[in-house]
Write a protein that holds these residues in place. Structure first.
Motif, PDB file in Angstrom:
ATOM      1  N   THR A  33       0.794  -1.285  -0.135  1.00  0.00           N
ATOM      2  CA  THR A  33      -0.070  -0.060   0.032  1.00  0.00           C
ATOM      3  C   THR A  33       0.933   1.179  -0.066  1.00  0.00           C
ATOM      4  O   THR A  33       0.181   2.334  -0.404  1.00  0.00           O
ATOM      5  CB  THR A  33      -1.130  -0.017   1.128  1.00  0.00           C
ATOM      6  OG1 THR A  33      -0.352   0.009   2.476  1.00  0.00           O
ATOM      7  CG2 THR A  33      -1.904  -1.053   1.232  1.00  0.00           C
ATOM      8  N   GLY A  34       2.062   1.193   0.330  1.00  0.00           N
ATOM      9  CA  GLY A  34       3.189   2.239   0.469  1.00  0.00           C
ATOM     10  C   GLY A  34       3.171   2.862  -1.027  1.00  0.00           C
ATOM     11  O   GLY A  34       3.491   4.004  -1.272  1.00  0.00           O
ATOM     12  N   LEU A  35       3.256   1.702  -2.058  1.00  0.00           N
ATOM     13  CA  LEU A  35       3.312   2.325  -3.589  1.00  0.00           C
ATOM     14  C   LEU A  35       2.077   3.170  -3.839  1.00  0.00           C
ATOM     15  O   LEU A  35       2.247   4.253  -4.842  1.00  0.00           O
ATOM     16  CB  LEU A  35       3.113   0.939  -4.405  1.00  0.00           C
ATOM     17  CG  LEU A  35       3.703   1.052  -5.628  1.00  0.00           C
ATOM     18  CD1 LEU A  35       5.288   1.332  -5.500  1.00  0.00           C
ATOM     19  CD2 LEU A  35       3.537  -0.138  -6.374  1.00  0.00           C
ATOM     20  N   ALA A  75       7.714  12.808   0.138  1.00  0.00           N
ATOM     21  CA  ALA A  75       6.540  13.215  -0.622  1.00  0.00           C
ATOM     22  C   ALA A  75       5.407  12.159  -0.290  1.00  0.00           C
ATOM     23  O   ALA A  75       4.265  12.651   0.212  1.00  0.00           O
ATOM     24  CB  ALA A  75       6.662  13.317  -2.148  1.00  0.00           C
ATOM     25  N   ALA A  76       5.450  10.842  -0.313  1.00  0.00           N
ATOM     26  CA  ALA A  76       4.597   9.871   0.009  1.00  0.00           C
ATOM     27  C   ALA A  76       4.053  10.087   1.516  1.00  0.00           C
ATOM     28  O   ALA A  76       3.046  10.189   1.737  1.00  0.00           O
ATOM     29  CB  ALA A  76       4.886   8.448  -0.057  1.00  0.00           C
ATOM     30  N   SER A  77       5.139  10.239   2.375  1.00  0.00           N
ATOM     31  CA  SER A  77       4.690  10.515   3.787  1.00  0.00           C
ATOM     32  C   SER A  77       4.032  11.822   4.119  1.00  0.00           C
ATOM     33  O   SER A  77       3.142  11.796   4.906  1.00  0.00           O
ATOM     34  CB  SER A  77       6.140  10.706   4.655  1.00  0.00           C
ATOM     35  OG  SER A  77       5.835  10.768   6.033  1.00  0.00           O
ATOM     36  N   VAL A  79       2.029  13.257   1.688  1.00  0.00           N
ATOM     37  CA  VAL A  79       0.475  13.511   1.091  1.00  0.00           C
ATOM     38  C   VAL A  79      -0.355  12.428   2.020  1.00  0.00           C
ATOM     39  O   VAL A  79      -1.652  12.586   2.098  1.00  0.00           O
ATOM     40  CB  VAL A  79       0.421  12.894  -0.438  1.00  0.00           C
ATOM     41  CG1 VAL A  79       1.180  13.674  -1.241  1.00  0.00           C
ATOM     42  CG2 VAL A  79       0.916  11.691  -0.423  1.00  0.00           C
ATOM     43  N   ALA A  80       0.286  11.476   2.652  1.00  0.00           N
ATOM     44  CA  ALA A  80      -0.384  10.449   3.544  1.00  0.00           C
ATOM     45  C   ALA A  80      -1.068  11.153   4.755  1.00  0.00           C
ATOM     46  O   ALA A  80      -1.690  10.561   5.366  1.00  0.00           O
ATOM     47  CB  ALA A  80       0.645   9.392   3.938  1.00  0.00           C
ATOM     48  N   VAL A  81      -0.647  12.396   5.038  1.00  0.00           N
ATOM     49  CA  VAL A  81      -1.254  13.191   6.166  1.00  0.00           C
ATOM     50  C   VAL A  81      -2.686  13.544   5.582  1.00  0.00           C
ATOM     51  O   VAL A  81      -3.503  13.890   6.368  1.00  0.00           O
ATOM     52  CB  VAL A  81      -0.190  14.117   6.539  1.00  0.00           C
ATOM     53  CG1 VAL A  81      -0.765  15.217   7.493  1.00  0.00           C
ATOM     54  CG2 VAL A  81       0.938  13.928   7.123  1.00  0.00           C
ATOM     55  N   ARG A 108       0.925   0.821   6.730  1.00  0.00           N
ATOM     56  CA  ARG A 108       1.179   1.637   8.189  1.00  0.00           C
ATOM     57  C   ARG A 108      -0.301   1.451   8.858  1.00  0.00           C
ATOM     58  O   ARG A 108      -0.134   1.453  10.393  1.00  0.00           O
ATOM     59  CB  ARG A 108       1.358   3.233   8.030  1.00  0.00           C
ATOM     60  CG  ARG A 108       2.569   3.472   7.154  1.00  0.00           C
ATOM     61  CD  ARG A 108       3.693   3.104   7.903  1.00  0.00           C
ATOM     62  NE  ARG A 108       5.151   3.698   7.135  1.00  0.00           N
ATOM     63  CZ  ARG A 108       5.560   3.289   6.230  1.00  0.00           C
ATOM     64  NH1 ARG A 108       4.992   2.285   5.671  1.00  0.00           N
ATOM     65  NH2 ARG A 108       6.648   3.714   5.722  1.00  0.00           N
ATOM     66  N   ASP A 109      -1.190   1.329   8.354  1.00  0.00           N
ATOM     67  CA  ASP A 109      -2.698   1.238   8.981  1.00  0.00           C
ATOM     68  C   ASP A 109      -3.643   0.134   8.587  1.00  0.00           C
ATOM     69  O   ASP A 109      -4.625   0.362   8.565  1.00  0.00           O
ATOM     70  CB  ASP A 109      -3.241   2.733   8.546  1.00  0.00           C
ATOM     71  CG  ASP A 109      -3.529   2.715   7.279  1.00  0.00           C
ATOM     72  OD1 ASP A 109      -2.991   1.986   6.342  1.00  0.00           O
ATOM     73  OD2 ASP A 109      -4.624   3.735   6.704  1.00  0.00           O
ATOM     74  N   ILE A 110      -2.918  -1.046   8.067  1.00  0.00           N
ATOM     75  CA  ILE A 110      -3.822  -2.038   7.484  1.00  0.00           C
ATOM     76  C   ILE A 110      -4.563  -2.411   8.957  1.00  0.00           C
ATOM     77  O   ILE A 110      -5.627  -2.803   8.669  1.00  0.00           O
ATOM     78  CB  ILE A 110      -2.889  -3.215   6.861  1.00  0.00           C
ATOM     79  CG1 ILE A 110      -1.900  -2.337   5.777  1.00  0.00           C
ATOM     80  CG2 ILE A 110      -3.574  -4.136   6.205  1.00  0.00           C
ATOM     81  CD1 ILE A 110      -2.758  -1.712   4.875  1.00  0.00           C
ATOM     82  N   ASN A 164       2.734  10.542  14.001  1.00  0.00           N
ATOM     83  CA  ASN A 164       1.986  11.732  14.806  1.00  0.00           C
ATOM     84  C   ASN A 164       0.846  12.404  14.146  1.00  0.00           C
ATOM     85  O   ASN A 164       0.408  13.373  14.315  1.00  0.00           O
ATOM     86  CB  ASN A 164       3.126  12.549  15.192  1.00  0.00           C
ATOM     87  CG  ASN A 164       4.063  12.138  16.477  1.00  0.00           C
ATOM     88  OD1 ASN A 164       3.501  11.490  17.288  1.00  0.00           O
ATOM     89  ND2 ASN A 164       5.151  12.215  16.287  1.00  0.00           N
ATOM     90  N   ARG A 165       0.585  11.973  12.752  1.00  0.00           N
ATOM     91  CA  ARG A 165      -0.322  12.345  12.120  1.00  0.00           C
ATOM     92  C   ARG A 165      -1.880  12.062  12.799  1.00  0.00           C
ATOM     93  O   ARG A 165      -2.162  11.252  13.323  1.00  0.00           O
ATOM     94  CB  ARG A 165      -0.527  12.109  10.459  1.00  0.00           C
ATOM     95  CG  ARG A 165      -0.749  10.695  10.201  1.00  0.00           C
ATOM     96  CD  ARG A 165      -0.803  10.022   8.780  1.00  0.00           C
ATOM     97  NE  ARG A 165      -0.700   8.582   8.942  1.00  0.00           N
ATOM     98  CZ  ARG A 165      -0.355   7.935   8.223  1.00  0.00           C
ATOM     99  NH1 ARG A 165       0.811   8.203   7.341  1.00  0.00           N
ATOM    100  NH2 ARG A 165      -0.340   6.513   7.987  1.00  0.00           N
ATOM    101  N   ALA A 166      -2.863  12.975  12.503  1.00  0.00           N
ATOM    102  CA  ALA A 166      -4.026  12.670  13.117  1.00  0.00           C
ATOM    103  C   ALA A 166      -4.985  11.609  12.618  1.00  0.00           C
ATOM    104  O   ALA A 166      -5.569  10.943  13.562  1.00  0.00           O
ATOM    105  CB  ALA A 166      -4.966  13.974  13.016  1.00  0.00           C
TER     106      ALA A 166
END
Ligand code: DC
Length: 202
Positions: A33-35, A75-77, A79-81, A108-110, A164-166
């Protein structure tokens, strides 16, 4: 019953390698899913609005050969916020997880958000130093320019942002089994992961 296997953890903990090997072992499809986030991050670097990029993400975007760089990881990290980016990618991941015959997803959230009911959840970790060294070796092997200190700083920066993202922060599900790969070879980590999942599968 489809058997979904959720594999989460921070960058370069070994979850991608483990997820691929686990999928091959149980003969089911695997989704990195990181892709998805890398493809959206890459489009943001190309000047495209990340929410627009996530909503219109295509197979071609995922097939790009420039998604494995350090810049794209950052950049992925970023946009993931964005909650709208995550929401746009949700259905695709959930449908993949519900495939007949099972599926392995890593990210990260599977275990917490995408498949909270997955019967087998692994949370793969390793020390930041061990992860940075692995990522550094990969980049050098691919002929990319890298410094170990910089890779370590980037790994820590990404951990901090991802944890630490919401929305859907990186954290182990309450029922996840922890696997620390700091002192393990790839073969040992894969064997341990398969053993833990076999035990869950009964
Ligand atoms: O696994 P990776 O290094 O390719 O992931 C890149 C970034 O994508 C990661 O730093 C955070 C984000 N990501 C996420 O937020 N949720 C996921 N399920 C997978 C990745």
């Amino acid at each position: 019953m489809p058997f979904a296997i959720a594999i989460d953890g921070p960058a370069a903990a070994g979850k991608g390698t483990i997820a691929r090997a686990v999928a091959a072992h149980f003969q089911c499809p695997h989704l990195d899913t990181g892709l998805l986030y890398r493809a959206v991050g890459r489009k943001m670097m190309d000047g495209i609005d990340p929410i627009e990029a996530a909503v219109t993400l295509s197979e071609d975007d995922l097939a790009r050969d420039d998604l494995r760089t350090a810049d794209v990881a950052q950049a992925a990290s970023k946009v993931a916020v964005i909650a709208e980016v995550r929401a746009a990618l949700l259905d695709f991941q959930r449908a993949f997880a519900a495939r007949t015959g099972g599926a392995v997803l890593d990210g990260r959230d599977i275990g917490t958000v995408i498949c909270p009911d997955a019967p087998a959840k692994l949370f793969v970790t390793a020390s930041a130093e061990a992860r940075a060294k692995r990522r550094y070796d990969e980049l050098i092997e691919r002929g990319q320019d890298a410094s170990l200190d910089q890779v370590l700083a980037e790994v820590k920066e990404r951990d901090d942002r991802d944890m630490n993202r919401a929305d859907a922060p990186l954290r182990p599900a309450d029922d996840a089994i922890h696997l620390d790969t700091t002192e393990l070879s790839i073969e040992e980590a894969v064997a341990k992961a398969i053993e833990l999942i076999e035990a869950k599968r009964g």
